[in-house]
Motif scaffolding. Structure first.
Motif, short mmCIF file in Angstrom:
data_model
loop_
_atom_site.label_atom_id
_atom_site.label_comp_id
_atom_site.label_asym_id
_atom_site.label_seq_id
_atom_site.Cartn_x
_atom_site.Cartn_y
_atom_site.Cartn_z
N HIS A 234 0.85 -1.18 0.00
CA HIS A 234 0.00 0.00 0.00
C HIS A 234 0.89 1.23 0.00
CE1 HIS A 234 -3.41 2.54 0.29
NE2 HIS A 234 -3.01 3.08 1.43
N ILE A 235 0.63 2.11 -0.96
CA ILE A 235 1.42 3.33 -1.12
C ILE A 235 0.46 4.51 -0.99
CG2 ILE A 235 2.91 4.64 -2.71
CD1 ILE A 235 4.08 1.90 -1.71
N ARG B 22 -7.31 -5.83 4.12
CA ARG B 22 -6.16 -5.70 5.02
C ARG B 22 -6.74 -5.65 6.43
NH1 ARG B 22 -1.60 -4.09 2.11
NH2 ARG B 22 -2.09 -3.19 0.09
N ASP B 24 -5.47 -5.90 9.25
CA ASP B 24 -4.73 -5.09 10.23
C ASP B 24 -5.04 -3.61 10.12
OD1 ASP B 24 -3.44 -4.97 7.80
OD2 ASP B 24 -1.42 -5.27 8.60
N ARG B 25 -5.85 -3.25 9.14
CA ARG B 25 -6.22 -1.83 9.03
C ARG B 25 -7.64 -1.57 9.53
NH1 ARG B 25 -5.69 2.23 5.05
NH2 ARG B 25 -5.84 3.35 7.02
N ALA B 58 -4.28 -4.51 -9.37
CA ALA B 58 -3.92 -3.34 -8.56
C ALA B 58 -5.10 -2.40 -8.48
CB ALA B 58 -2.72 -2.63 -9.16
N ARG B 68 -10.28 6.24 0.22
CA ARG B 68 -9.66 5.37 1.21
C ARG B 68 -9.84 3.88 0.88
NH1 ARG B 68 -7.87 7.51 5.93
NH2 ARG B 68 -7.44 9.73 5.69
N ALA B 70 -8.71 2.00 -1.49
CA ALA B 70 -7.46 1.30 -1.85
C ALA B 70 -6.73 0.80 -0.60
CB ALA B 70 -6.56 2.21 -2.66
N GLY B 71 -6.81 1.58 0.47
CA GLY B 71 -6.08 1.24 1.68
C GLY B 71 -6.61 0.04 2.44
N ASP B 74 -6.59 -5.88 0.11
CA ASP B 74 -5.30 -6.55 0.13
C ASP B 74 -4.85 -6.86 -1.31
OD1 ASP B 74 -3.02 -7.59 1.20
OD2 ASP B 74 -3.86 -9.59 1.48
N LEU B 75 -4.59 -5.79 -2.01
CA LEU B 75 -4.07 -5.86 -3.38
C LEU B 75 -2.90 -4.88 -3.40
CD1 LEU B 75 -7.44 -5.37 -5.30
CD2 LEU B 75 -6.23 -7.54 -5.00
N ASP B 76 -2.13 -4.86 -4.47
CA ASP B 76 -1.23 -3.73 -4.66
C ASP B 76 -2.12 -2.51 -4.76
OD1 ASP B 76 1.37 -4.85 -4.63
OD2 ASP B 76 1.06 -5.67 -6.62
N SER B 77 -1.94 -1.56 -3.85
CA SER B 77 -2.93 -0.49 -3.73
C SER B 77 -2.24 0.86 -3.60
CB SER B 77 -3.83 -0.76 -2.53
OG SER B 77 -3.06 -0.92 -1.36
N PHE B 78 -2.80 1.83 -4.29
CA PHE B 78 -2.17 3.15 -4.37
C PHE B 78 -3.19 4.23 -4.05
CE2 PHE B 78 0.10 0.20 -7.05
CZ PHE B 78 1.42 0.42 -6.72
N HIS B 79 -2.90 4.98 -3.04
CA HIS B 79 -3.74 6.10 -2.59
C HIS B 79 -3.01 7.35 -3.08
CE1 HIS B 79 -5.13 8.67 1.06
NE2 HIS B 79 -6.11 8.62 0.19
#
Lengths: 385, 296
Positions: A234-235, B22, B24-25, B58, B68, B70-71, B74-79
């Motif tokens: 996550h970025i 995710r 844990d988020r 992604a 929010r 994307a966050g 559980d993928l390649d994620s971009f905010h």
């Protein structure tokens, strides 16, 4: 590692700085560029658009500079070496993504072929007036590097250096050309690929969730991955922890900012790239960069013919600023002379380094053309008196 | 959403959506009654059914409440930055054409500040699935007017009711060349899940608008009740019509809602168009870009 021969147009060429910059990027391994047309930079991407299909990469002309400056970052996270190319007004639009690149540690090169400003200014004439903008223009504190070539040959050579630095430090790197350097045609020698050293991205060797995208060793530069490698990263442009997750509190911000700025701070000595000519024992030192260094060089020769002990310090890397060296010289030099194609930007840095140890004389120029060497000569003669 | 297994008739069952989040988020930041979580539930279910390799999938979001999303996946994620999810996604997709790239953001992010990128990505037929959660307001900043706010709706920046003509998003996407265009609401979870699955498997620019309640701001300010009341409204006033002309899909304040799949067609993607053009002009010297094993 050595350059991929596919991108290296080995031989002797007679080309302008914009085209040489494009060849430098291809030789450095750049395989993705995005841009929006803007004078006097467009020739860089025009050449790239023609060349890159034969090299195994992509150019995409996007709808504006906002798109271009973030699309390159998407491509960087897809694993590509990337650049975007622009000039003043476009650079202004890109500022938010300079911060995003710095904060997410996305290696990328911003080529700025400077023209007269502010606003639309002088589209077809040179300036060096974006020097402070690239350093401070995006909000917040951020690390960056800037290089200032003064010839088509350097547009090739230093472009490779720009990409290498972007990969090594994972910071946005600015390639600060100007209209004259961009459009002057000179001999450019492109060596064999086997003679070109390129820096590979620092890839992680960790698998899956063992990999934390922002966990750094003592180099302060984390190892990178790319989308599709199974790390499920996550970025975010929010303040984040080592996992890349948003954590918005003062302690996380403090830790992250200090590490990001530290990447440059701990390497300040390594990041000095200056050319000195007769500065030891000189009474007067001209501090210059980019196109102005060529005019300054002529003025220095003229002053020497008049018997003045004058040195010339030319900055190749303009950011981080070589404060330590200037400070050293200030102990023996009577005066520093700082000609630049702006109303006094880098001279502020010289003053900051010198404090009151020597005189600092600015030779501002609003841009539109270069200085007359005689103007610089006159200041040298005055200072030497 | 809880990270713990639910107990159904005395048996512990793992929520099938959990592996896609995710954990844990959690807990997430969305308000009670907000519809964004429902869309994420549908999207996670679509991921289970789409057959895609999730390591090669992604997600890219912009800024805002939906930004929010994307966050939490559980993928390649971009905010990314405000409005720029589409151009970031464009770079990601073109940088590695093997990836399936999803843009997931809100109406303010995608159609106001990011509107220019939206129309151009559709025009280029960039191979992206674009999901727009439309709650008619800027939630994160406290309920301002967006380009989709219906005329008459009260917003903090339109205290006397909005007087600007809103976008009809399916029509906009259709006119710009999107190859798949659908609109559903968070009431239509089955249909939305199916649309997301279709969108994930569609080649080209696919667009899904999801109407979703914002009880904290939009509903409260307009005295529309809570999240459930708004979902009841979606239930009562939505009509499915797949054959409607997209120009007839404008939305009025608390008026009838036409939902459905309006566009599903084929068109050369940006990457295919580039490869085809270069191959025809350059010939054998051109090695098609991003083509693995003679396909994709």
């Amino acid at each position: 590692m050595k350059a991929d021969p596919k991108g290296v147009l080995t031989g002797i060429h007679f080309i302008d700085g914009d085209q040489a910059a494009c060849e430098g990027a291809l030789a450095a391994g750049c395989r993705f560029a995005a841009g929006y047309p803007i004078t006097p930079s467009t020739e860089v991407v025009e050449r790239f658009a023609g060349r890159v299909p034969l090299v195994g990469g992509v150019f995409i002309q996007l709808e504006d500079e906002l798109a271009s400056s973030i699309a390159i970052q998407g491509a960087a996270w897809a694993g590509k070496k990337v650049m975007t190319v622009t000039s003043g007004p476009g650079l202004s639009l890109m500022m938010e993504h300079v911060g995003f690149a710095a904060f997410t540690e996305t290696p990328c090169v911003f080529v700025d072929v400077q023209r007269g400003g502010p606003s639309t200014g002088l589209p077809t004439a040179p300036a060096q007036a974006d020097m402070m903008q690239v350093r401070w223009g995006s909000h917040g504190d951020y690390p960056m590097i800037a290089l200032s070539p003064n010839s088509p040959q350097e547009c090739f050579d230093l472009m490779i250096e720009a990409f290498n630095l972007a990969e090594e430090y994972r910071v946005p790197v600015f390639f600060m050309m100007d209209e004259v350097v961009g459009h002057m045609i000179e001999r450019v020698e492109i060596p064999e690929a086997s003679e070109i050293e390129v820096t590979e991205r620092k890839w992680t060797d960790k698998k899956g969730k063992d990999y934390l995208p922002y966990e750094a060793d003592e180099s302060l530069v984390p190892a990178m991955t790319k989308a599709g490698d199974g790390h499920r990263i996550h970025i975010t442009g929010l303040t984040h922890d080592e996992r890349g997750y948003p954590v918005m509190n003062a302690s996380t911000q403090d830790k992250l900012l200090k590490r990001l700025l530290g990447k440059i701070e701990i390497n300040r000595d390594k990041l000095v790239d200056i050319r000195e000519d007769g500065v030891e024992g000189a009474d007067v030192v001209v501090v210059s960069f980019g196109i102005t260094s060529r005019v300054a060089g002529a003025a220095v020769e003229m002053a020497r013919a008049n018997g003045v002990k004058v040195g010339h310090l030319r900055m190749i890397i303009t950011w981080p600023f070589p404060s330590k060296r200037i400070k050293e010289l200030a102990q023996t030099v009577k005066a520093f002379i700082v000609p630049e194609l702006n109303m006094g930007q880098m001279v502020i840095e010289v003053e900051r380094a010198v404090v009151s140890d020597a005189e600092v004389i600015s030779i501002p120029h609003a841009g539109g053309t270069v200085h007359e060497p005689e103007v610089i000569l006159e200041k040298i003669m005055e200072a030497a008196r | 959403m809880s990270a713990n297994p639910d107990v159904v008739m005395g048996v512990e069952v793992e929520n099938p959506v959990m592996p896609y989040l995710r954990q844990d988020r959690l807990p997430h930041i969305w308000c009670p009654g907000c519809g964004i979580g429902t869309t994420v539930n549908c999207f996670a279910r679509a991921l289970t059914e789409c057959g895609l390799d999730l390591d090669q999938t992604a997600i890219v979001s912009g800024i805002g409440c939906t930004g929010r999303v994307a966050g939490y996946l559980d993928l390649d994620s971009f905010h990314t930055t405000h409005g720029r999810a589409i151009p970031f996604a464009t770079g990601l997709k073109v940088g590695n054409p093997d990836l399936k790239v999803v843009v997931y953001s809100g109406d303010g992010d995608l159609t106001a500040i990011g509107g220019n990128h939206f129309v151009h990505a559709a025009r280029r037929n960039m191979d992206l699935l674009c999901i727009c959660v439309n709650n008619f307001t800027y939630g994160m900043t406290g309920g301002q007017c967006t380009p989709t706010s219906p005329v008459g709706a009260k917003q903090t920046t339109m205290p006397y009711g909005n007087f600007e003509h809103p976008f009809n998003l399916p029509h906009l996407a259709d006119a710009c060349g999107a190859v798949y265009v659908a609109r559903w609401t968070v009431y239509h979870v089955k249909q939305l899940t199916r649309a997301m699955k279709e969108g994930l498997n569609k080649k080209g620019f696919a667009f899904i608008e999801v109407l979703s309640p914002c009880p904290t701001l939009y509903s409260r300010r307009n005295r529309l009740g809570d999240g459930v009341d708004q979902v009841k409204y979606y239930k009562e006033r939505s009509k499915i019509n797949n054959d409607v002309d997209t120009k007839d899909l404008s939305l009025e304040f608390q008026g009838d809602i036409t939902v459905g799949k309006f566009v599903d067609r084929e068109r050369e993607t940006w990457l295919d168009a580039m490869n085809n053009r270069f191959t025809s002009v350059i010939g054998d010297k051109y090695e098609p870009y991003g083509v693995t094993n003679g396909e994709k």
